[in-house]
Design a protein around this motif. Structure first.
Motif, PDB file in Angstrom:
ATOM      1  N   GLU A 182       0.816  -1.210   0.000  1.00  0.00           N
ATOM      2  CA  GLU A 182       0.000   0.000   0.000  1.00  0.00           C
ATOM      3  C   GLU A 182       0.857   1.269   0.000  1.00  0.00           C
ATOM      4  O   GLU A 182       0.328   2.382   0.106  1.00  0.00           O
ATOM      5  N   GLN A 183       2.177   1.101  -0.120  1.00  0.00           N
ATOM      6  CA  GLN A 183       3.099   2.241  -0.099  1.00  0.00           C
ATOM      7  C   GLN A 183       3.638   2.584  -1.483  1.00  0.00           C
ATOM      8  O   GLN A 183       3.893   3.742  -1.787  1.00  0.00           O
ATOM      9  N   TYR A 184       3.853   1.570  -2.325  1.00  0.00           N
ATOM     10  CA  TYR A 184       4.442   1.839  -3.639  1.00  0.00           C
ATOM     11  C   TYR A 184       4.106   0.692  -4.589  1.00  0.00           C
ATOM     12  O   TYR A 184       3.699  -0.386  -4.170  1.00  0.00           O
ATOM     13  N   ARG A 185       4.295   0.953  -5.893  1.00  0.00           N
ATOM     14  CA  ARG A 185       3.965  -0.037  -6.914  1.00  0.00           C
ATOM     15  C   ARG A 185       5.176  -0.512  -7.721  1.00  0.00           C
ATOM     16  O   ARG A 185       5.045  -1.402  -8.559  1.00  0.00           O
ATOM     17  N   CYS A 186       6.344   0.065  -7.508  1.00  0.00           N
ATOM     18  CA  CYS A 186       7.518  -0.423  -8.216  1.00  0.00           C
ATOM     19  C   CYS A 186       7.891  -1.808  -7.672  1.00  0.00           C
ATOM     20  O   CYS A 186       7.556  -2.156  -6.541  1.00  0.00           O
ATOM     21  N   ALA A 187       8.586  -2.595  -8.487  1.00  0.00           N
ATOM     22  CA  ALA A 187       8.936  -3.957  -8.068  1.00  0.00           C
ATOM     23  C   ALA A 187       9.822  -3.939  -6.834  1.00  0.00           C
ATOM     24  O   ALA A 187       9.681  -4.766  -5.932  1.00  0.00           O
ATOM     25  N   SER A 188      10.728  -2.989  -6.774  1.00  0.00           N
ATOM     26  CA  SER A 188      11.592  -2.833  -5.602  1.00  0.00           C
ATOM     27  C   SER A 188      11.921  -1.358  -5.446  1.00  0.00           C
ATOM     28  O   SER A 188      11.920  -0.594  -6.420  1.00  0.00           O
ATOM     29  N   LEU A 189      12.216  -0.959  -4.238  1.00  0.00           N
ATOM     30  CA  LEU A 189      12.563   0.440  -3.998  1.00  0.00           C
ATOM     31  C   LEU A 189      13.896   0.802  -4.650  1.00  0.00           C
ATOM     32  O   LEU A 189      14.122   1.956  -5.012  1.00  0.00           O
ATOM     33  N   ALA A 190      14.757  -0.187  -4.798  1.00  0.00           N
ATOM     34  CA  ALA A 190      16.040   0.072  -5.448  1.00  0.00           C
ATOM     35  C   ALA A 190      15.851   0.536  -6.888  1.00  0.00           C
ATOM     36  O   ALA A 190      16.678   1.283  -7.430  1.00  0.00           O
ATOM     37  N   ASP A 191      14.733   0.134  -7.504  1.00  0.00           N
ATOM     38  CA  ASP A 191      14.468   0.548  -8.883  1.00  0.00           C
ATOM     39  C   ASP A 191      14.315   2.056  -9.014  1.00  0.00           C
ATOM     40  O   ASP A 191      14.480   2.603 -10.113  1.00  0.00           O
ATOM     41  N   ARG A 192      13.965   2.715  -7.926  1.00  0.00           N
ATOM     42  CA  ARG A 192      13.765   4.162  -7.998  1.00  0.00           C
ATOM     43  C   ARG A 192      15.051   4.900  -8.350  1.00  0.00           C
ATOM     44  O   ARG A 192      15.012   6.027  -8.843  1.00  0.00           O
TER      45      ARG A 192
END
Length: 660
Positions: free
Chosen positions: A188-198
């Protein structure tokens, strides 16, 4: 969990174990004391110790770290004595913040740890400023900032990463992804596969690692540190982990599925590393028991020292004194001794800034379009050629990150000036200004040597978002200083004084006065003392207390109405105020009109009127009156704007007061 020693000696492996175990045992004791009511609040990092300890041990001791709530391992790995940490957690006067801050909301310059604020995200931009300082000094250092998975949704996260990438700063951004932001799961916080992708969106390298493996964390941070220094670039690390307690103890863990606890219990960072050391015959079970017993004994001894704090002695004088860092010395105004020339207000600001750059090689200018373009109002035109792009820096549209970076520069002894392209835009850097810059000295003794230039005011048909008078937002905030010159001489002297002041100063400059007002300005480098008003003229009939454009409105009225004897006081500084000069003006006339361009409701006229009524009542012959702009947004149409501005009601206000 696979451990790889990668060249670490037996002694280094054992030292890491002791550093890893130490915060766990401290926390277990703190949880007991919490239940006994001996401490008031606790944010547990149980289950996440490998990240804080591994990261801290991988850095040099003079490299700044920006930790968060559950990073006790940062503080212990920097060898901060437990008895003093305990004093801090109790709110004792001999803790790190004199009882003014809670849990981990404090820092220590000695240990190169920058204390967090509750808003989480602003920590990241401070790391940008520290890394910029290292880059400017040509030092092989990094800074490291922690954030949680929840914090990556904040605008400050994205601004800080973008700024670090654009400026090629050696910053390590470390995400502790424990699956929850308080009770909200990551899905419920983000939709990217991983935060590292940001990281990819900012042209930045990243990696995902097991945050519960202390050797993986240590080795990764070591390698990333070398990468950041060699390439002068930032790096993002996502550490997968889990917290075995609630967000803080009062919140509990009922929202977490039982099977998650069971799965992560098997991955306990201390238990697994301990078992590996025993398996590798680097430790015996007997030695494990002995180390644990020794650390528990030390904890008890340290707590006894911590409990010996004297009762806190409340001193209002000390509390007020510690709002601001002290000025060491000031430069006198040499106007009577120096050659003056007539120059415009905008030229006086430019000259004050230019002479300050010459005076302070550690002064860095930052702002949108201030380099080759010279700024929206051309005040810094030519500065790049004179001082270079390292010191005159264009910024991305990241107001919050740049204010945070300015604070980071302060940690390393730099001065900085940030230009808000328009004062209105300070709204998107508001948190950093009022919660970080303003409070940091009071909280743990670290000053913020920052000036924020604020082109302000109406009268030029710029509409609702380029014309606001928002000085009252900042006058309300202890720890800031607020100045607002009305003449070229004051503009130069107050800017120099603001830059020399070790405290954060909001420097308001009226756009409408830039090129419309000229006056005599000394050629030399000089100061106008912050907190001292200017008596424009004396009179007997009524006092007009004002600042900025209001000074010129009052002067124009006085010249056109010579039959009225008007006492005009230019405040110049709005925080702190010159109460002696205010009282003297009230005493001379007995009738007071407070004039300001800001809207009426919530403007500083209300505060001034209240102070005068409380302290000068016996001298008053009429109620204190205010003349201010309408309680609307600033309209674009020039005729509407004229009606909006306080000047449209000045004559009626004066007549009303005279006829009282």
């Amino acid at each position: 969990m696979n451990f790889h020693r990668k060249g670490l000696t037996n002694e280094e492996l054992l030292h890491l174990y002791k550093q890893l175990l130490w915060p766990r045992l401290i926390e277990e004791k703190m949880l007991v004391l919490l239940r006994q009511g001996k401490i008031s609040k606790w944010f547990s990092g149980i289950g996440q110790e490998a990240i804080a300890v591994g990261a801290t041990m991988a850095l040099e001791t003079d490299e700044w770290i920006m930790p968060l709530h559950r990073n006790l391992g940062v503080f212990t790995a920097r060898n901060m004595p437990l008895h003093k940490l305990f004093k801090q957690w109790q709110g004792s006067s001999d803790g790190y913040s004199k009882g003014r801050e809670r849990s981990f909301h404090f820092g220590s310059r000695e240990h190169h740890i920058c204390g967090m604020i509750s808003h989480l995200g602003p920590q990241l931009a401070i790391a940008d400023g520290v890394a910029l300082a290292a880059k400017l000094k040509k030092e092989n250092k990094v800074s490291l900032a922690f954030t949680g998975d929840g914090g990556t949704s904040e605008g400050d996260f994205h601004e800080a990463l973008n700024t670090a990438a654009v400026w090629d700063l050696p910053v390590i951004f470390l995400i502790e992804n424990n699956g929850y932001g308080l009770s909200t799961p990551v899905q419920e916080q983000y939709r990217c596969a991983s935060l590292a992708d940001r990281a990819k969106g900012y042209g930045m390298e990243s990696v995902i690692i097991d945050g519960n493996n202390v050797l993986t964390v240590y080795d990764t941070i070591k390698g990333v540190r070398e990468y950041c220094i060699k390439n002068q670039k930032p790096y993002l690390i996502e550490c997968l982990t889990f917290r075995m307690r609630g967000h803080e103890e009062a919140s509990g863990t009922k929202y977490v599925p039982k099977e998650l606890f069971e799965a992560w219990e098997v991955k306990d960072p201390i238990k697994n590393y301990e078992q590996w050391l025993v398996k590798e015959k680097l430790l015996t079970e007997t030695e494990v028991s002995s180390i644990r017993a020794d650390q528990k004994k030390t904890i008890e001894e340290e707590l006894q020292k911590g409990f010996n704090s004297p009762p806190i002695v409340v001193s209002t004088d000390i509390e007020l004194k510690d709002v601001y860092a002290p000025r060491v010395s000031a430069i006198n105004h040499p106007a009577t001794l120096d050659t003056t020339r007539e120059i415009r207000l905008i030229d006086a600001i430019k000259e004050g800034l230019q002479q300050s750059m010459e005076q302070h090689p550690n002064l860095i200018l930052m702002g949108q379009d201030i380099a080759e373009y010279g700024g929206a109002f051309k005040i810094t035109e030519g500065f790049v050629q004179q001082f270079g792009k390292e010191r005159v820096r264009n910024t991305p549209l990241c107001e919050s990150a740049i204010v945070g970076a300015a604070l980071g520069l302060s940690l390393e002894g730099f001065k900085s000036m940030m230009e808000m392209q328009f004062a209105d835009f300070a709204a998107v850097g508001f948190n950093q200004i009022v919660n970080n810059l303003a409070k940091i000295y009071y909280r743990w003794g670290q000053n913020a040597d920052v000036v924020i230039r604020m082109p302000t005011g109406g009268g030029v048909g710029a509409g609702p978002f380029h014309s606001q008078s928002n000085e009252a937002w900042f006058v309300h905030t202890p720890g800031l200083k607020v100045v607002y010159p009305s003449t070229p001489s004051d503009a130069k002297g107050l800017l120099i004084a603001a830059i020399n002041d070790p405290n954060p100063v909001m420097y308001f400059e009226h756009k409408g006065l830039y090129r419309s007002i000229s006056g005599p300005v000394p050629e030399v480098y000089y100061e106008i003392e912050i907190g001292k008003a200017r008596q424009v003229q004396t009179g007997d009939d009524l006092s007009i207390i004002t600042y900025g454009a209001g000074v010129h409105w009052a002067e124009d009225y006085a010249m056109e109405n010579t039959h009225v004897s008007i006492d005009i006081l230019d405040l110049r500084s709005l925080l702190p105020l010159d109460y002696d000069a205010i009282a003297a003006s009230v005493k001379r006339t007995g009738k007071v009109l407070i004039l300001h361009e800001d809207t009426l409701t919530g403007g500083i006229g209300g505060e001034l009127g209240a102070w005068i009524a409380e302290h000068c009542f016996s001298w008053l012959d009429a109620p204190v009156m205010r003349c201010a702009s309408l309680d609307t947004a600033v309209p674009f149409n020039l005729e509407l704007e004229k009606n909006f501005l306080a000047k449209a009601r000045l004559e009626n206000s004066i007549n009303k007061l005279l006829n009282w």
